[in-house]
Design an enzyme around this catalytic site. Structure first.
Site, PDB file in Angstrom:
ATOM      1  CB  ILE A  13     -67.394   2.876 -28.550  1.00 33.56           C
ATOM      2  CG1 ILE A  13     -66.795   4.105 -28.152  1.00 33.56           C
ATOM      3  CG2 ILE A  13     -68.637   3.321 -29.621  1.00 33.56           C
ATOM      4  CD1 ILE A  13     -65.755   4.521 -29.147  1.00 33.56           C
ATOM      5  CB  ILE A  60     -59.589  -9.774 -33.553  1.00 34.42           C
ATOM      6  CG1 ILE A  60     -58.656  -8.923 -33.011  1.00 34.42           C
ATOM      7  CG2 ILE A  60     -60.917  -9.753 -32.995  1.00 34.42           C
ATOM      8  CD1 ILE A  60     -59.002  -7.349 -33.665  1.00 34.42           C
ATOM      9  CB  ALA A  83     -58.913  -1.264 -31.434  1.00 33.84           C
ATOM     10  CB  THR A 125     -59.938   7.221 -34.223  1.00 33.15           C
ATOM     11  OG1 THR A 125     -59.460   8.549 -33.515  1.00 33.15           O
ATOM     12  CG2 THR A 125     -58.576   6.783 -34.469  1.00 33.15           C
ATOM     13  CG  ASP A 126     -60.715  12.797 -34.017  1.00 38.82           C
ATOM     14  OD1 ASP A 126     -60.176  11.653 -33.433  1.00 38.82           O
ATOM     15  OD2 ASP A 126     -61.038  13.901 -33.565  1.00 38.82           O
ATOM     16  CD  GLU A 127     -56.415  10.076 -30.829  1.00 36.53           C
ATOM     17  OE1 GLU A 127     -55.246   9.676 -30.920  1.00 36.53           O
ATOM     18  OE2 GLU A 127     -57.013  10.148 -30.038  1.00 36.53           O
ATOM     19  CE1 TYR A 150     -56.601   3.918 -30.937  1.00 36.24           C
ATOM     20  CE2 TYR A 150     -56.367   6.237 -31.076  1.00 36.24           C
ATOM     21  CZ  TYR A 150     -57.210   4.950 -31.012  1.00 36.24           C
ATOM     22  OH  TYR A 150     -58.497   5.139 -31.403  1.00 36.24           O
ATOM     23  CB  SER A 151     -53.295   8.139 -34.350  1.00 38.60           C
ATOM     24  OG  SER A 151     -51.903   8.623 -34.151  1.00 38.60           O
ATOM     25  CE  LYS A 154     -58.988   2.535 -34.771  1.00 32.95           C
ATOM     26  NZ  LYS A 154     -59.711   1.415 -34.733  1.00 32.95           N
ATOM     27  CE  LYS A 189     -59.074   5.536 -23.711  1.00 35.42           C
ATOM     28  NZ  LYS A 189     -59.953   4.693 -24.321  1.00 35.42           N
ATOM     29  CG  LEU A 190     -60.006  14.757 -20.123  1.00 38.77           C
ATOM     30  CD1 LEU A 190     -58.512  14.940 -19.333  1.00 38.77           C
ATOM     31  CD2 LEU A 190     -60.324  15.665 -20.851  1.00 38.77           C
ATOM     32  CB  VAL A 206     -54.437  19.425 -16.421  1.00 39.95           C
ATOM     33  CG1 VAL A 206     -54.550  20.112 -17.789  1.00 39.95           C
ATOM     34  CG2 VAL A 206     -55.969  19.459 -16.028  1.00 39.95           C
TER      35      VAL A 206
HETATM   36  P1  NAD Z   1     -62.297   0.283 -25.523  1.00 38.81           P
HETATM   37  O1  NAD Z   1     -60.700   0.193 -25.008  1.00 38.81           O
HETATM   38  O2  NAD Z   1     -63.220   0.714 -24.405  1.00 38.81           O
HETATM   39  O3  NAD Z   1     -62.800  -1.053 -25.834  1.00 38.81           O
HETATM   40  C1  NAD Z   1     -61.946  -1.994 -26.723  1.00 38.81           C
HETATM   41  C2  NAD Z   1     -62.470  -3.506 -26.579  1.00 38.81           C
HETATM   42  O4  NAD Z   1     -61.912  -4.353 -27.754  1.00 38.81           O
HETATM   43  C3  NAD Z   1     -62.483  -4.058 -25.302  1.00 38.81           C
HETATM   44  O5  NAD Z   1     -63.615  -4.705 -24.883  1.00 38.81           O
HETATM   45  C4  NAD Z   1     -61.410  -5.021 -25.480  1.00 38.81           C
HETATM   46  O6  NAD Z   1     -61.554  -6.259 -24.567  1.00 38.81           O
HETATM   47  C5  NAD Z   1     -61.559  -5.551 -26.905  1.00 38.81           C
HETATM   48  N1  NAD Z   1     -60.209  -6.022 -27.534  1.00 38.81           N
HETATM   49  C6  NAD Z   1     -58.939  -5.486 -27.327  1.00 38.81           C
HETATM   50  N2  NAD Z   1     -58.012  -6.327 -27.958  1.00 38.81           N
HETATM   51  C7  NAD Z   1     -58.855  -7.402 -28.524  1.00 38.81           C
HETATM   52  C8  NAD Z   1     -58.422  -8.440 -29.309  1.00 38.81           C
HETATM   53  N3  NAD Z   1     -57.170  -8.852 -29.596  1.00 38.81           N
HETATM   54  N4  NAD Z   1     -59.517  -9.351 -29.686  1.00 38.81           N
HETATM   55  C9  NAD Z   1     -60.873  -9.094 -29.305  1.00 38.81           C
HETATM   56  N5  NAD Z   1     -61.140  -8.018 -28.626  1.00 38.81           N
HETATM   57  C10 NAD Z   1     -60.227  -7.162 -28.277  1.00 38.81           C
HETATM   58  O7  NAD Z   1     -62.370   1.054 -26.753  1.00 38.81           O
HETATM   59  P2  NAD Z   1     -63.497   2.202 -27.063  1.00 38.81           P
HETATM   60  O8  NAD Z   1     -63.205   3.433 -26.750  1.00 38.81           O
HETATM   61  O9  NAD Z   1     -64.664   1.412 -26.953  1.00 38.81           O
HETATM   62  O10 NAD Z   1     -63.329   2.230 -28.823  1.00 38.81           O
HETATM   63  C11 NAD Z   1     -63.641   1.218 -29.535  1.00 38.81           C
HETATM   64  C12 NAD Z   1     -63.151   1.520 -31.094  1.00 38.81           C
HETATM   65  O11 NAD Z   1     -63.480   2.649 -31.627  1.00 38.81           O
HETATM   66  C13 NAD Z   1     -61.727   1.717 -31.299  1.00 38.81           C
HETATM   67  O12 NAD Z   1     -61.448   0.838 -32.460  1.00 38.81           O
HETATM   68  C14 NAD Z   1     -61.239   2.972 -31.125  1.00 38.81           C
HETATM   69  O13 NAD Z   1     -59.919   3.188 -32.094  1.00 38.81           O
HETATM   70  C15 NAD Z   1     -62.412   3.596 -31.881  1.00 38.81           C
HETATM   71  N6  NAD Z   1     -62.879   5.159 -31.485  1.00 38.81           N
HETATM   72  C16 NAD Z   1     -62.649   5.519 -30.208  1.00 38.81           C
HETATM   73  C17 NAD Z   1     -62.918   6.693 -29.915  1.00 38.81           C
HETATM   74  C18 NAD Z   1     -62.954   7.098 -28.567  1.00 38.81           C
HETATM   75  O14 NAD Z   1     -63.120   8.372 -28.017  1.00 38.81           O
HETATM   76  N7  NAD Z   1     -63.125   6.240 -27.426  1.00 38.81           N
HETATM   77  C19 NAD Z   1     -63.161   7.542 -30.940  1.00 38.81           C
HETATM   78  C20 NAD Z   1     -63.162   7.285 -32.204  1.00 38.81           C
HETATM   79  C21 NAD Z   1     -62.996   6.006 -32.687  1.00 38.81           C
HETATM   80  O1  TDX Z   2     -55.071  12.666 -17.588  1.00 47.06           O
HETATM   81  C1  TDX Z   2     -55.090  13.131 -18.557  1.00 47.06           C
HETATM   82  N1  TDX Z   2     -55.014  14.331 -18.623  1.00 47.06           N
HETATM   83  C2  TDX Z   2     -55.025  14.915 -19.610  1.00 47.06           C
HETATM   84  O2  TDX Z   2     -54.700  16.195 -19.791  1.00 47.06           O
HETATM   85  C3  TDX Z   2     -55.567  12.275 -19.657  1.00 47.06           C
HETATM   86  C4  TDX Z   2     -55.923  10.820 -19.409  1.00 47.06           C
HETATM   87  C5  TDX Z   2     -55.869  13.037 -20.780  1.00 47.06           C
HETATM   88  N2  TDX Z   2     -55.434  14.339 -20.982  1.00 47.06           N
HETATM   89  C6  TDX Z   2     -55.716  14.808 -22.085  1.00 47.06           C
HETATM   90  C7  TDX Z   2     -55.052  14.379 -23.603  1.00 47.06           C
HETATM   91  C8  TDX Z   2     -55.910  14.804 -24.453  1.00 47.06           C
HETATM   92  O3  TDX Z   2     -55.645  16.254 -25.053  1.00 47.06           O
HETATM   93  O4  TDX Z   2     -57.057  14.965 -22.516  1.00 47.06           O
HETATM   94  C9  TDX Z   2     -57.496  14.843 -24.050  1.00 47.06           C
HETATM   95  C10 TDX Z   2     -58.207  13.596 -24.210  1.00 47.06           C
HETATM   96  O5  TDX Z   2     -57.459  12.552 -23.731  1.00 47.06           O
HETATM   97  P1  TDX Z   2     -57.696  11.051 -23.939  1.00 47.06           P
HETATM   98  O6  TDX Z   2     -59.047  10.930 -23.259  1.00 47.06           O
HETATM   99  O7  TDX Z   2     -56.659  10.047 -23.605  1.00 47.06           O
HETATM  100  O8  TDX Z   2     -58.427  11.078 -25.414  1.00 47.06           O
HETATM  101  P2  TDX Z   2     -57.479  11.274 -26.744  1.00 47.06           P
HETATM  102  O9  TDX Z   2     -55.896  10.850 -26.744  1.00 47.06           O
HETATM  103  O10 TDX Z   2     -57.691  12.467 -27.307  1.00 47.06           O
HETATM  104  O11 TDX Z   2     -57.937  10.003 -27.606  1.00 47.06           O
HETATM  105  C11 TDX Z   2     -59.291   9.472 -27.526  1.00 47.06           C
HETATM  106  O12 TDX Z   2     -60.153  10.170 -28.543  1.00 47.06           O
HETATM  107  C12 TDX Z   2     -59.876   9.541 -29.931  1.00 47.06           C
HETATM  108  C13 TDX Z   2     -59.606   8.155 -27.717  1.00 47.06           C
HETATM  109  O13 TDX Z   2     -58.924   7.540 -26.311  1.00 47.06           O
HETATM  110  C14 TDX Z   2     -59.187   7.336 -28.711  1.00 47.06           C
HETATM  111  O14 TDX Z   2     -59.463   5.928 -28.729  1.00 47.06           O
HETATM  112  C15 TDX Z   2     -60.311   8.049 -29.719  1.00 47.06           C
HETATM  113  O15 TDX Z   2     -59.404   7.225 -31.068  1.00 47.06           O
END
Ligand code: NAD
Ligand code: TDX
Length: 336
Positions: A13, A60, A83, A125-127, A150-151, A154, A189-190, A206
């Site tokens: 992101i 960080i 994160a 996050t919504d989690e 994780y959640s 957060k 991620k999924l 799944v």
């Molecule tokens: P990501 O795992 O793709 O990226 C995380 C980044 O943080 C990476 O570039 C990593 O190198 C960096 N990082 C990790 N530890 C660090 C540290 N100690 N110091 C400096 N940098 C560090 O994550 P993302 O999916 O892009 O998520 C970004 C943010 O958004 C997170 O805070 C996550 O909780 C939040 N978020 C993600 C989702 C989602 O669906 N992916 C949804 C809601 C909120």
């Molecule tokens: O291999 C898989 N099979 C599967 O069924 C994986 C990786 C996931 N899943 C399921 C688990 C969840 O119900 O799919 C759904 C989505 O899984 P993830 O992609 O791991 O996401 P989730 O656990 O929902 O969390 C994501 O959304 C909120 C992000 O990873 C978080 O960073 C964000 O905060």
């Protein structure tokens, strides 16, 4: 023009946010990232060398290093993405989650206060709200009931941000978003995992019965929401962002197979994730009415665009899967 420190800008992101801000504003962007397994500077190779963009590698959690970074760059705004973000990894070992997500956030809050940062945007996050039953939506007033390491980490960081507002009069805003998808998402991620596996005719794992529900939002819509919260969010407020797109996992997997042109015989039901949250769904009406934000992608248009991107950028995810992307930093930055 402001100086904005973006933490975690090499992740999924964060890199989309950095690219959007460089394309749409003249702000100075400092991307601070440790480059863990999830940080990939290849995500931003197209903006490398821009006058208003700088990359700094740093942890960080390390207060001494952060103090030097803040002293050197004097950011006015911090947008905090950095994160550990993957639930399954937090089940295996929560240590880095507590360090980065909880301790790291407090370090950034302390440095922001000491160095006069004007506004701190915390990306959450919504989690943190836990799991929903068959009906209802998370609002900003839903109690925090996180279920995974994780959640929980957060939620801990959200509470530290809240404390910084109330105790130290800091100007912080918290955004909470549902499941993102789109270009440059790490294929653990999924959605990217399923696209890559389908492409390679590898089984699609799944969890459980596949009936868990997520509210999917395109990463561009999330980034626009963060920008709106940064610009016009009220101090101490929380803003929910969702895609208005609840889908069962199995539905998502079927759609991916259809778009990639592969058969359902690739689906494998595997052991469920421990503590697997059943359903997430966001009420984003506060962001809609107070920030004038709304998602622009439907799930169908966003998923089609995303599958197209992964199929056109197979080299990107093959390099992630092989680990080759980690060489980019030393090639680009040498010994620095
Ligand atoms: P990501 O795992 O793709 O990226 C995380 C980044 O943080 C990476 O570039 C990593 O190198 C960096 N990082 C990790 N530890 C660090 C540290 N100690 N110091 C400096 N940098 C560090 O994550 P993302 O999916 O892009 O998520 C970004 C943010 O958004 C997170 O805070 C996550 O909780 C939040 N978020 C993600 C989702 C989602 O669906 N992916 C949804 C809601 C909120
Ligand atoms: O291999 C898989 N099979 C599967 O069924 C994986 C990786 C996931 N899943 C399921 C688990 C969840 O119900 O799919 C759904 C989505 O899984 P993830 O992609 O791991 O996401 P989730 O656990 O929902 O969390 C994501 O959304 C909120 C992000 O990873 C978080 O960073 C964000 O905060």
């Amino acid at each position: 023009m402001s100086k904005i420190l973006v933490t975690g800008g090499a992740g999924f992101i964060g890199s989309n946010f950095v690219r959007m801000m460089l394309a749409e504003t003249d702000h100075q962007i400092i991307n601070l990232d440790l480059l863990t397994y999830a940080g990939n500077l290849e995500n931003l190779s197209d903006v490398e060398g821009r006058a208003n963009y700088a990359f700094v590698r740093g942890d960080i959690v390390d207060a001494r290093v952060m103090s030097a970074v803040f002293a050197e760059h004097q950011p006015e705004v911090v947008v905090h993405f950095a994160a550990e973000s993957h639930v399954d990894r937090s089940v295996l070992d929560a240590t880095a989650f507590v360090q980065t997500n909880v301790v790291g956030t407090q370090v950034l809050l302390d440095q922001s206060r000491h160095h006069g940062v004007r506004r701190f945007v915390h990306v959450s996050t919504d989690e943190v709200y836990g799991s929903l039953g068959a009906t209802g939506l998370f609002t900003e007033d839903t109690p925090l009931q996180p279920n995974s390491p994780y959640s929980s980490s957060k939620a801990g960081s959200d509470l530290l941000v809240r404390a910084a507002v109330h105790t130290h009069d800091m100007d912080c805003v918290i955004t909470r978003c549902s499941n993102n998808y789109g270009p440059f998402q790490f294929p653990e991620k999924l959605i990217p995992l399923m696209i890559a596996n389908a492409r390679e005719d590898t089984p699609l794992p799944v969890y459980g019965d596949g009936k868990n529900v997520r509210d999917w939002i395109h990463v561009d819509d999330h980034c626009r929401g963060i920008r709106r919260a940064m610009e016009d969010g009220a101090t101490g407020e929380v803003y929910n962002f969702g895609g208005d797109a609840e889908r069962e996992n199995l539905f998502v997997v079927h759609e991916i197979l259809r778009l990639v042109g592969k058969g359902e015989d690739l689906i494998r039901f595997v052991t469920d994730r421990p503590g697997h949250d059943r359903r997430y769904a966001m009420d984003s009406s506060k962001a809609k009415s107070q920030l004038g934000w709304s998602p622009s992608f439907t799930f169908e248009s966003g998923l089609a665009q995303t599958v197209e991107w992964y199929l056109a950028n197979q080299q990107w995810w093959e390099r992630v899967r092989s680990g080759a992307y980690q060489d980019y930093y030393s090639r680009q930055y040498g010994g620095r």
